[in-house]
Design a protein around this motif. Structure first.
Motif, PDB file in Angstrom:
ATOM      1  N   LEU A 116       0.909  -1.261   0.025  1.00 23.37           N
ATOM      2  CA  LEU A 116      -0.086  -0.059   0.028  1.00 23.37           C
ATOM      3  C   LEU A 116       0.871   1.262  -0.202  1.00 23.37           C
ATOM      4  N   GLY A 117       2.022   1.221   0.855  1.00 25.04           N
ATOM      5  CA  GLY A 117       2.929   2.584   0.909  1.00 25.04           C
ATOM      6  C   GLY A 117       3.630   2.540  -0.501  1.00 25.04           C
ATOM      7  N   ILE A 118       3.885   1.759  -1.141  1.00 23.95           N
ATOM      8  CA  ILE A 118       4.727   1.958  -2.578  1.00 23.95           C
ATOM      9  C   ILE A 118       3.559   2.692  -3.245  1.00 23.95           C
ATOM     10  N   ALA A 119       2.389   2.142  -3.568  1.00 22.85           N
ATOM     11  CA  ALA A 119       1.233   2.616  -4.252  1.00 22.85           C
ATOM     12  C   ALA A 119       1.085   4.180  -4.049  1.00 22.85           C
ATOM     13  N   LEU A 120       0.950   4.515  -2.676  1.00 24.75           N
ATOM     14  CA  LEU A 120       0.982   5.922  -2.017  1.00 24.75           C
ATOM     15  C   LEU A 120       2.139   6.465  -2.663  1.00 24.75           C
ATOM     16  N   ALA A 121       3.403   6.042  -2.323  1.00 24.28           N
ATOM     17  CA  ALA A 121       4.816   7.043  -2.749  1.00 24.28           C
ATOM     18  C   ALA A 121       4.806   7.117  -4.283  1.00 24.28           C
ATOM     19  N   THR A 122       4.254   6.162  -4.913  1.00 26.99           N
ATOM     20  CA  THR A 122       4.452   6.259  -6.442  1.00 26.99           C
ATOM     21  C   THR A 122       3.595   7.417  -6.820  1.00 26.99           C
ATOM     22  N   GLY A 123       2.263   7.630  -6.193  1.00 33.78           N
ATOM     23  CA  GLY A 123       1.364   8.506  -6.488  1.00 33.78           C
ATOM     24  C   GLY A 123       1.976  10.133  -6.070  1.00 33.78           C
ATOM     25  N   LEU A 124       2.789  10.056  -5.014  1.00 33.53           N
ATOM     26  CA  LEU A 124       3.449  11.188  -4.544  1.00 33.53           C
ATOM     27  C   LEU A 124       4.413  11.690  -5.327  1.00 33.53           C
ATOM     28  N   TYR A 125       5.407  10.887  -5.697  1.00 37.09           N
ATOM     29  CA  TYR A 125       6.481  11.500  -6.571  1.00 37.09           C
ATOM     30  C   TYR A 125       6.465  11.575  -8.224  1.00 37.09           C
ATOM     31  N   VAL A 126       5.358  10.513  -8.534  1.00 36.69           N
ATOM     32  CA  VAL A 126       5.340  10.777  -9.948  1.00 36.69           C
ATOM     33  C   VAL A 126       4.118  12.126 -10.192  1.00 36.69           C
ATOM     34  N   GLY A 127       3.331  12.000  -9.051  1.00 34.20           N
ATOM     35  CA  GLY A 127       2.193  13.048  -9.324  1.00 34.20           C
ATOM     36  C   GLY A 127       2.866  14.507  -9.297  1.00 34.20           C
ATOM     37  N   PRO A 184      -3.622  -1.318 -10.097  1.00 30.97           N
ATOM     38  CA  PRO A 184      -5.091  -0.745  -9.619  1.00 30.97           C
ATOM     39  C   PRO A 184      -4.784   0.151  -8.654  1.00 30.97           C
ATOM     40  N   LEU A 185      -3.865   0.001  -7.410  1.00 26.60           N
ATOM     41  CA  LEU A 185      -3.701   0.628  -6.553  1.00 26.60           C
ATOM     42  C   LEU A 185      -2.861   1.990  -6.834  1.00 26.60           C
ATOM     43  N   VAL A 186      -1.965   2.096  -7.542  1.00 27.33           N
ATOM     44  CA  VAL A 186      -1.290   2.938  -8.432  1.00 27.33           C
ATOM     45  C   VAL A 186      -2.217   4.046  -9.091  1.00 27.33           C
ATOM     46  N   GLY A 187      -3.027   3.210  -9.849  1.00 29.77           N
ATOM     47  CA  GLY A 187      -4.090   3.749 -10.798  1.00 29.77           C
ATOM     48  C   GLY A 187      -5.176   4.609  -9.880  1.00 29.77           C
ATOM     49  N   TYR A 188      -5.386   3.996  -8.762  1.00 27.84           N
ATOM     50  CA  TYR A 188      -6.447   4.822  -7.658  1.00 27.84           C
ATOM     51  C   TYR A 188      -5.528   6.098  -7.052  1.00 27.84           C
ATOM     52  N   ALA A 189      -4.290   5.967  -6.454  1.00 24.41           N
ATOM     53  CA  ALA A 189      -3.566   6.878  -6.025  1.00 24.41           C
ATOM     54  C   ALA A 189      -3.193   8.026  -6.678  1.00 24.41           C
ATOM     55  N   LEU A 190      -2.551   7.642  -8.042  1.00 21.40           N
ATOM     56  CA  LEU A 190      -2.174   8.779  -8.964  1.00 21.40           C
ATOM     57  C   LEU A 190      -2.614   9.721  -9.182  1.00 21.40           C
ATOM     58  N   PRO A 191      -3.986   9.455  -9.862  1.00 24.93           N
ATOM     59  CA  PRO A 191      -4.799  10.687  -9.921  1.00 24.93           C
ATOM     60  C   PRO A 191      -5.121  11.574  -8.860  1.00 24.93           C
ATOM     61  N   ARG A 192      -5.468  11.213  -7.722  1.00 27.06           N
ATOM     62  CA  ARG A 192      -5.818  11.818  -6.552  1.00 27.06           C
ATOM     63  C   ARG A 192      -4.330  12.736  -5.994  1.00 27.06           C
ATOM     64  N   LEU A 193      -3.469  12.549  -6.530  1.00 22.34           N
ATOM     65  CA  LEU A 193      -2.110  12.887  -5.815  1.00 22.34           C
ATOM     66  C   LEU A 193      -1.273  13.795  -6.746  1.00 22.34           C
ATOM     67  N   THR A 194      -1.874  13.840  -8.220  1.00 19.94           N
ATOM     68  CA  THR A 194      -1.359  14.544  -9.007  1.00 19.94           C
ATOM     69  C   THR A 194      -1.428  15.972  -8.980  1.00 19.94           C
ATOM     70  N   LEU A 195      -0.151  16.740  -8.904  1.00 16.55           N
ATOM     71  CA  LEU A 195      -0.452  18.285  -8.702  1.00 16.55           C
ATOM     72  C   LEU A 195      -0.457  18.926 -10.153  1.00 16.55           C
ATOM     73  N   ALA A 196      -1.489  19.985 -10.344  1.00 19.04           N
ATOM     74  CA  ALA A 196      -1.421  20.546 -11.415  1.00 19.04           C
ATOM     75  C   ALA A 196      -1.495  22.069 -11.157  1.00 19.04           C
ATOM     76  N   PRO A 197      -0.634  23.018 -11.884  1.00 13.68           N
ATOM     77  CA  PRO A 197      -0.402  24.438 -11.771  1.00 13.68           C
ATOM     78  C   PRO A 197      -1.986  25.011 -11.819  1.00 13.68           C
ATOM     79  N   ALA A 198      -1.968  25.687 -10.707  1.00 10.95           N
ATOM     80  CA  ALA A 198      -3.270  26.584 -10.543  1.00 10.95           C
ATOM     81  C   ALA A 198      -3.415  27.703 -11.510  1.00 10.95           C
ATOM     82  N   GLU A 199      -4.864  27.899 -12.189  1.00 12.35           N
ATOM     83  CA  GLU A 199      -4.786  29.016 -13.271  1.00 12.35           C
ATOM     84  C   GLU A 199      -4.318  30.355 -12.809  1.00 12.35           C
ATOM     85  N   PRO A 200      -3.760  30.987 -13.458  1.00  8.61           N
ATOM     86  CA  PRO A 200      -3.369  32.210 -13.019  1.00  8.61           C
ATOM     87  C   PRO A 200      -4.603  33.109 -12.923  1.00  8.61           C
TER      88      PRO A 200
END
Length: 204
Positions: A116-127, A184-200
């Motif tokens: 579970l932690g590796i899925a969370l970690a992947t979402g954090l660093y790839v995101g 599936p675990l990374v597929g769940y975590a990654l979209p929820r942890l991906t950072l996107a620049p806010a609109e100026p």
């Protein structure tokens, strides 16, 4: 602090946290002794044969895999380099700090926490958006050459798993659990942890 400065700080913190967590969770899988993901089995096998620490082996393997990006025409990012250089030391520190579990229930908890932690970690660093790790980039590089991603991933992971097992790495139910659930675990975590620049903000 400006928006861009806050975003940069957030990305740095998330990248660091993700890589540290990844190293800790690899250590949990190794301490559980029930089998690990293919790359960790490979790392463990080389460590068994060379006497090097798993973290040192992981660092060396990451650098070699990173070099394979050149003919694949992959472009590394800050996250790629940080992954190659930092996960190994975090792994060694975690192995030093974590007690060896006794009894199947505690080992199973280590295993579940590691997966579970590796899925969370992947979402954090790839995101963070600063590039995948060397091993993930190898697979996407093969995909860019025309090999289907699923086929490339399977070929690479089966090869390193077999090599790690032959070298003395531990393959077991944890390996099966990891390979069956990590997608599936990374597929769940990654979209929820991906950072996107806010609109100026529009000027008024």
């Amino acid at each position: 602090m400006t928006h861009s400065s806050r975003l940069l700080l957030t990305r740095c913190v998330r990248l660091s946290a993700g890589l540290a967590l990844y190293g800790v969770c690899m250590a949990l899988l190794l301490r559980a002794g029930l089998g690990a993901d293919p790359w960790t089995v490979f790392t463990q096998g080389i460590a068994e044969k060379t006497g090097w620490s798993p973290g040192a082996v992981l660092l060396g393997v990451s650098v070699v895999v990173f070099a394979l990006w050149i003919p694949l025409r992959q472009r590394p990012g800050v996250g790629t380099v940080a992954n190659a250089l930092c996960v190994g030391p975090f792994l060694d520190v975690a192995l030093w700090a974590l007690p060896t579990p006794h009894g199947l229930p505690v080992r199973a908890l280590y295993l579940l926490a590691g997966v579970l932690g590796i899925a969370l970690a992947t979402g954090l660093y790839v995101g963070v958006g600063w590039g995948p790790g060397p091993r993930d980039g190898l697979m996407t590089g093969l995909a860019h050459l025309g090999l289907p991603l699923a086929v490339g991933r399977t070929l690479v992971e089966v090869s390193v798993l077999a090599g790690g097992w032959l070298l003395g790495g531990t393959v077991g139910p944890g390996t099966v659990l990891f390979m069956a659930t990590i997608g599936p675990l990374v597929g769940y975590a990654l979209p929820r942890l991906t950072l996107a620049p806010a609109e100026p903000r529009a000027s008024r």
